[in-house]
Design a protein around this motif. Structure first.
Motif, PDB file in Angstrom:
ATOM      1  N   ARG A 205       8.156  -4.771   2.092  1.00 40.07           N
ATOM      2  CA  ARG A 205       8.619  -3.465   2.587  1.00 40.07           C
ATOM      3  C   ARG A 205       8.334  -3.305   4.083  1.00 40.07           C
ATOM      4  N   ILE A 206       7.190  -3.803   4.525  1.00 39.90           N
ATOM      5  CA  ILE A 206       6.844  -3.720   5.955  1.00 39.90           C
ATOM      6  C   ILE A 206       7.747  -4.642   6.773  1.00 39.90           C
ATOM      7  N   ALA A 207       7.996  -5.842   6.274  1.00 37.34           N
ATOM      8  CA  ALA A 207       8.767  -6.830   7.026  1.00 37.34           C
ATOM      9  C   ALA A 207      10.279  -6.580   6.990  1.00 37.34           C
ATOM     10  N   ARG A 208      10.757  -5.908   5.970  1.00 35.56           N
ATOM     11  CA  ARG A 208      12.205  -5.746   5.764  1.00 35.56           C
ATOM     12  C   ARG A 208      12.964  -5.265   7.002  1.00 35.56           C
ATOM     13  N   PRO A 209      12.520  -4.220   7.722  1.00 34.74           N
ATOM     14  CA  PRO A 209      13.295  -3.780   8.892  1.00 34.74           C
ATOM     15  C   PRO A 209      13.420  -4.850   9.978  1.00 34.74           C
TER      16      PRO A 209
ATOM     17  N   LEU B 263     -10.967  -6.139  -0.033  1.00 34.46           N
ATOM     18  CA  LEU B 263      -9.636  -6.511   0.453  1.00 34.46           C
ATOM     19  C   LEU B 263      -8.925  -7.416  -0.549  1.00 34.46           C
ATOM     20  N   ILE B 264      -9.687  -8.237  -1.238  1.00 30.37           N
ATOM     21  CA  ILE B 264      -9.104  -9.087  -2.283  1.00 30.37           C
ATOM     22  C   ILE B 264      -8.619  -8.207  -3.431  1.00 30.37           C
ATOM     23  N   ALA B 265      -9.370  -7.163  -3.735  1.00 30.85           N
ATOM     24  CA  ALA B 265      -8.929  -6.213  -4.771  1.00 30.85           C
ATOM     25  C   ALA B 265      -7.649  -5.497  -4.331  1.00 30.85           C
ATOM     26  N   ALA B 266      -7.555  -5.137  -3.062  1.00 31.63           N
ATOM     27  CA  ALA B 266      -6.335  -4.498  -2.545  1.00 31.63           C
ATOM     28  C   ALA B 266      -5.158  -5.468  -2.634  1.00 31.63           C
ATOM     29  N   LEU B 267      -5.399  -6.732  -2.308  1.00 33.75           N
ATOM     30  CA  LEU B 267      -4.343  -7.739  -2.412  1.00 33.75           C
ATOM     31  C   LEU B 267      -3.914  -7.918  -3.864  1.00 33.75           C
ATOM     32  N   TRP B 268      -4.860  -7.859  -4.780  1.00 31.37           N
ATOM     33  CA  TRP B 268      -4.536  -7.954  -6.202  1.00 31.37           C
ATOM     34  C   TRP B 268      -3.585  -6.821  -6.599  1.00 31.37           C
ATOM     35  N   ILE B 269      -3.877  -5.615  -6.139  1.00 30.10           N
ATOM     36  CA  ILE B 269      -3.016  -4.463  -6.446  1.00 30.10           C
ATOM     37  C   ILE B 269      -1.614  -4.675  -5.887  1.00 30.10           C
ATOM     38  N   ILE B 270      -1.532  -5.167  -4.661  1.00 35.51           N
ATOM     39  CA  ILE B 270      -0.233  -5.420  -4.027  1.00 35.51           C
ATOM     40  C   ILE B 270       0.562  -6.434  -4.837  1.00 35.51           C
ATOM     41  N   GLN B 271      -0.090  -7.510  -5.258  1.00 35.52           N
ATOM     42  CA  GLN B 271       0.613  -8.568  -5.980  1.00 35.52           C
ATOM     43  C   GLN B 271       0.985  -8.138  -7.401  1.00 35.52           C
ATOM     44  N   VAL B 272       0.112  -7.407  -8.060  1.00 35.34           N
ATOM     45  CA  VAL B 272       0.431  -6.914  -9.409  1.00 35.34           C
ATOM     46  C   VAL B 272       1.594  -5.927  -9.344  1.00 35.34           C
ATOM     47  N   THR B 273       1.608  -5.086  -8.329  1.00 34.93           N
ATOM     48  CA  THR B 273       2.711  -4.138  -8.156  1.00 34.93           C
ATOM     49  C   THR B 273       4.031  -4.891  -8.001  1.00 34.93           C
ATOM     50  N   GLY B 274       4.035  -5.939  -7.182  1.00 35.58           N
ATOM     51  CA  GLY B 274       5.234  -6.751  -7.011  1.00 35.58           C
ATOM     52  C   GLY B 274       5.631  -7.467  -8.284  1.00 35.58           C
ATOM     53  N   LEU B 275       4.639  -7.902  -9.049  1.00 38.79           N
ATOM     54  CA  LEU B 275       4.913  -8.599 -10.308  1.00 38.79           C
ATOM     55  C   LEU B 275       5.548  -7.655 -11.333  1.00 38.79           C
ATOM     56  N   ILE B 276       5.040  -6.443 -11.399  1.00 43.34           N
ATOM     57  CA  ILE B 276       5.537  -5.475 -12.380  1.00 43.34           C
ATOM     58  C   ILE B 276       6.880  -4.875 -11.968  1.00 43.34           C
ATOM     59  N   PHE B 277       6.976  -4.461 -10.715  1.00 45.42           N
ATOM     60  CA  PHE B 277       8.157  -3.713 -10.274  1.00 45.42           C
ATOM     61  C   PHE B 277       9.146  -4.533  -9.450  1.00 45.42           C
ATOM     62  N   GLY B 278       8.842  -5.780  -9.182  1.00 44.22           N
ATOM     63  CA  GLY B 278       9.746  -6.645  -8.432  1.00 44.22           C
ATOM     64  C   GLY B 278       9.433  -6.668  -6.951  1.00 44.22           C
ATOM     65  N   PRO B 279      10.117  -7.564  -6.231  1.00 46.01           N
ATOM     66  CA  PRO B 279       9.839  -7.764  -4.804  1.00 46.01           C
ATOM     67  C   PRO B 279      10.010  -6.514  -3.946  1.00 46.01           C
ATOM     68  N   LYS B 280      10.896  -5.621  -4.347  1.00 48.64           N
ATOM     69  CA  LYS B 280      11.117  -4.414  -3.537  1.00 48.64           C
ATOM     70  C   LYS B 280       9.885  -3.515  -3.490  1.00 48.64           C
ATOM     71  N   ALA B 281       8.979  -3.683  -4.453  1.00 48.42           N
ATOM     72  CA  ALA B 281       7.762  -2.870  -4.483  1.00 48.42           C
ATOM     73  C   ALA B 281       6.618  -3.526  -3.708  1.00 48.42           C
ATOM     74  N   ASN B 282       6.798  -4.762  -3.280  1.00 51.05           N
ATOM     75  CA  ASN B 282       5.747  -5.470  -2.558  1.00 51.05           C
ATOM     76  C   ASN B 282       5.618  -4.902  -1.151  1.00 51.05           C
ATOM     77  N   ILE B 283       4.427  -4.465  -0.792  1.00 48.49           N
ATOM     78  CA  ILE B 283       4.214  -3.796   0.501  1.00 48.49           C
ATOM     79  C   ILE B 283       4.472  -4.721   1.683  1.00 48.49           C
ATOM     80  N   PHE B 284       4.164  -6.008   1.538  1.00 42.46           N
ATOM     81  CA  PHE B 284       4.415  -6.951   2.634  1.00 42.46           C
ATOM     82  C   PHE B 284       5.905  -7.079   2.905  1.00 42.46           C
TER      83      PHE B 284
END
Length: 142
Positions: free
Chosen positions: A54-58, A31-52
């Motif tokens: 994206r889930i909370a936005r609506p 799960l820590i590895a999954a969180l790492w992927i989520i955070q790296v994705t947000g770091l590379i592609f910006g906040p709009k790519a962060n799954i947390f």
């Protein structure tokens, strides 16, 4: 300067805390590895790519328009620190150092929880870093 609405920032911090509580509580390093992927994705592609986010936005659209914001540069710095802690956690797990891995992950979780509660440790580090750089620049110019 680009800004990120605070509700989005809080949704990311909440996601971090929840995932790390589950990962540490149930001893699930993947799960820590999954969180790492989520955070790296947000770091590379910006906040709009962060799954947390994206889930909370609506659920946050009505709050975002009137909410305060935080500088994107500061969020990027904080995200980089978080990815660093998660990287050290994963490296520790890879080396068989389970306790160290959970300590690094716990440090990130504690920082995210502190931010939710009103004290941004990364912001303090960022401010000190900027002050240090400004002093260096002044010393070079004189």
């Amino acid at each position: 300067m680009k800004e990120i609405p605070i509700p989005y920032v809080r949704s990311n911090q909440t996601g971090i805390v929840v995932v790390l509580l589950i990962a540490i509580g149930l001893q699930l390093p993947w799960l820590i590895a999954a969180l790492w992927i989520i955070q790296v994705t947000g770091l590379i592609f910006g906040p709009k790519a962060n799954i947390f986010i994206r889930i909370a936005r609506p659920f946050l659209t009505r709050y975002v328009a009137s909410s305060q914001t935080e500088a994107a540069e500061l969020q990027r710095f904080n995200n980089t620190l978080g990815v660093g802690f998660l990287t050290f956690a994963l490296l520790s797990f890879a080396l068989g150092w389970q306790v160290a891995g959970y300590i690094f992950a716990g440090m990130m979780g504690a920082a995210a929880l502190a931010a939710i509660l009103g004290h941004c440790i990364g912001c303090t580090i960022y401010f000190q870093f900027k002050q240090f750089r400004a002093r260096q620049r002044l010393n070079r110019e004189s």
